[in-house]
Design an enzyme around this catalytic site. Structure first.
Site, short mmCIF file in Angstrom:
data_model
loop_
_atom_site.label_atom_id
_atom_site.label_comp_id
_atom_site.label_asym_id
_atom_site.label_seq_id
_atom_site.Cartn_x
_atom_site.Cartn_y
_atom_site.Cartn_z
CE1 TYR A 52 -2.78 -2.88 0.46
CE2 TYR A 52 -4.00 -2.92 2.24
CZ TYR A 52 -3.83 -3.50 1.36
OH TYR A 52 -5.02 -3.74 1.11
CB SER A 61 -5.88 -12.01 2.59
OG SER A 61 -6.32 -11.09 1.80
CG LEU A 109 -18.36 0.87 4.00
CD1 LEU A 109 -17.89 2.69 4.02
CD2 LEU A 109 -19.61 0.78 4.16
CB ALA A 110 -18.71 -2.04 -3.07
CE LYS A 146 -17.94 8.98 -0.92
NZ LYS A 146 -16.98 8.78 0.42
N GLY A 194 -12.14 1.32 4.98
CA GLY A 194 -11.05 2.69 4.65
C GLY A 194 -12.14 3.76 5.46
CG ASN A 251 -17.21 4.25 8.24
OD1 ASN A 251 -17.84 4.66 8.09
ND2 ASN A 251 -15.99 4.31 7.94
#
Ligand code: NAP
Length: 320
Positions: free
Chosen positions: A53, A147, A204-205, A212, A277, A287
């Site tokens: 990242y 993962s 939250l895709a 939003k 995120g 959240n």
């Protein structure tokens, strides 16, 4: 903030986790630190990053932002997603080198939860799990995890670790949201059977499940979909059909779409923490409220029915 055990391990994580993949990329050091501090304020103790990242900057920024509160939180990072023969894949050489680099960047001498980011078909599972167990015995890693594994790969890792008396993976991180429910077929049952925690990513895709983004309107500027054509391509007609159905349902129950998206995942028995995120402290506050919402059995059933059968609306998970 509630704390939950990760699978059948003794590790406890906060019901809301912070995904740090925006750090060192879209979000600079100051903006990232503000998000981390909002999390600490809200009782979030679970921070998820990866060696790739922000090309390593996410780990550096997270380490600095946590500062002397390092021992009060759970830091998860990942290896195997790098480039080239010695940072990609899950060979013993990669595992050992990646761990040393992550420790250095995070400014810590141990990683709480160390994920193999992606399966590596070219490396024997015994080699990877043996190397990870050595890291645990050396005190550099507390728990190991996988993962993006398929159900059969999770079962294979469990049995190889058991047979050798090695540290067994305690968590499996996979994409899981109301827009993408494919892991419910194989991954979730495998984790339930072996007492492995499922840590959902993209819950939250990428913001599509916050309300939003609106059908027929360009994504607002400064948002993830507004900044990336790839993410914007996720906003398809099929996605908006589901989002609008969920939004109507949320309003009927006096909830927000965010509360349905986070609350539904938080209610799944295998899920210790929902990994969201954030780019702003205000998002963290919302959240944290959403993860505290307890959806009723009727609401959970209605949400499941409204998004079933598992819709394959995105491309299959790839290296990200
Ligand atoms: P996500 O949680 O589905 O979406 C996060 C985005 O949603 C944020 O960047 C923000 O968008 C928006 N958002 C968050 N809270 C909001 C709120 N209350 N209101 C409005 N918008 C809100 O996706 P993600 O962050 O990519 O995934 C979570 C974490 O999973 C990552 O950070 C990473 O740690 C992990 N992950 C793992 C893998 C893997 O292969 N293992 C893959 C992907 C991600 P804006 O940027 O528009 O503000």
């Amino acid at each position: 903030m509630d704390l939950h055990a990760v699978g059948r391990s003794g590790l406890k994580v906060s019901a809301l986790g912070l995904g740090c993949n925006n750090f060192g990329g879209r979000l600079d050091e100051q903006g990232s630190a503000a998000v981390v501090h909002a999390c600490l304020e809200a009782g979030v103790t679970f921070f998820d990053t990866a060696d790739i990242y922000g090309e390593g900057r996410s780990e550096e920024i997270l380490g600095r932002a946590l500062g002397d509160r390092r021992d009060e939180v759970v830091v998860a990072t990942k290896f195997s997603g790098g480039e080239g023969p010695y940072l990609a894949g899950a060979s013993r050489k990669v595992v050992m080198a990646a761990c040393e680099r992550s420790l250095r960047r995070l400014g810590t001498d141990y990683i709480d939860l160390y994920y193999q980011h992606f399966p590596d078909p070219e490396t024997p599972v015994t080699e990877t799990l043996g190397a990870l167990d050595d890291l645990v015995r050396a005190g550099k890693v507390r728990y190991v995890a996988t993962s993006n594994f398929a159900g059969w790969q999770i079962a294979e890792a469990e049995h190889v670790a058991r047979a050798n008396g090695w540290s067994r993976p305690v968590a499996s991180q996979s994409e899981w949201s109301l827009l993408r429910r494919g892991i419910e077929a194989e991954v979730v049952p495998a984790c339930a059977a072996y007492g492995i925690g499922v840590v959902p990513y993209f819950p939250l895709a990428s913001g599509l499940l916050t309300g939003k983004y609106q059908r027929g309107e360009p994504p607002p500027r400064g948002t993830r979909l507004g900044n990336s054509a790839l993410f914007a391509s996720w906003a398809t007609t099929a996605v908006f059909d589901i989002v609008e159905r969920l939004d109507t349902m949320a309003k009927q129950h006096g909830r927000s779409l965010l509360e349905l998206a986070v609350g539904w995942l938080a209610a799944q028995p295998t899920v210790p923490s929902v990994l969201v995120g954030a780019t702003k402290p205000e998002q963290v506050v919302k959240n944290a409220r959403a993860v505290a919402v307890r959806l009723s059995a009727d609401e959970l059933a209605a949400v499941s029915a409204a998004t079933a059968p598992p819709p394959a609306v995105f491309e299959p998970a790839r290296r990200r």
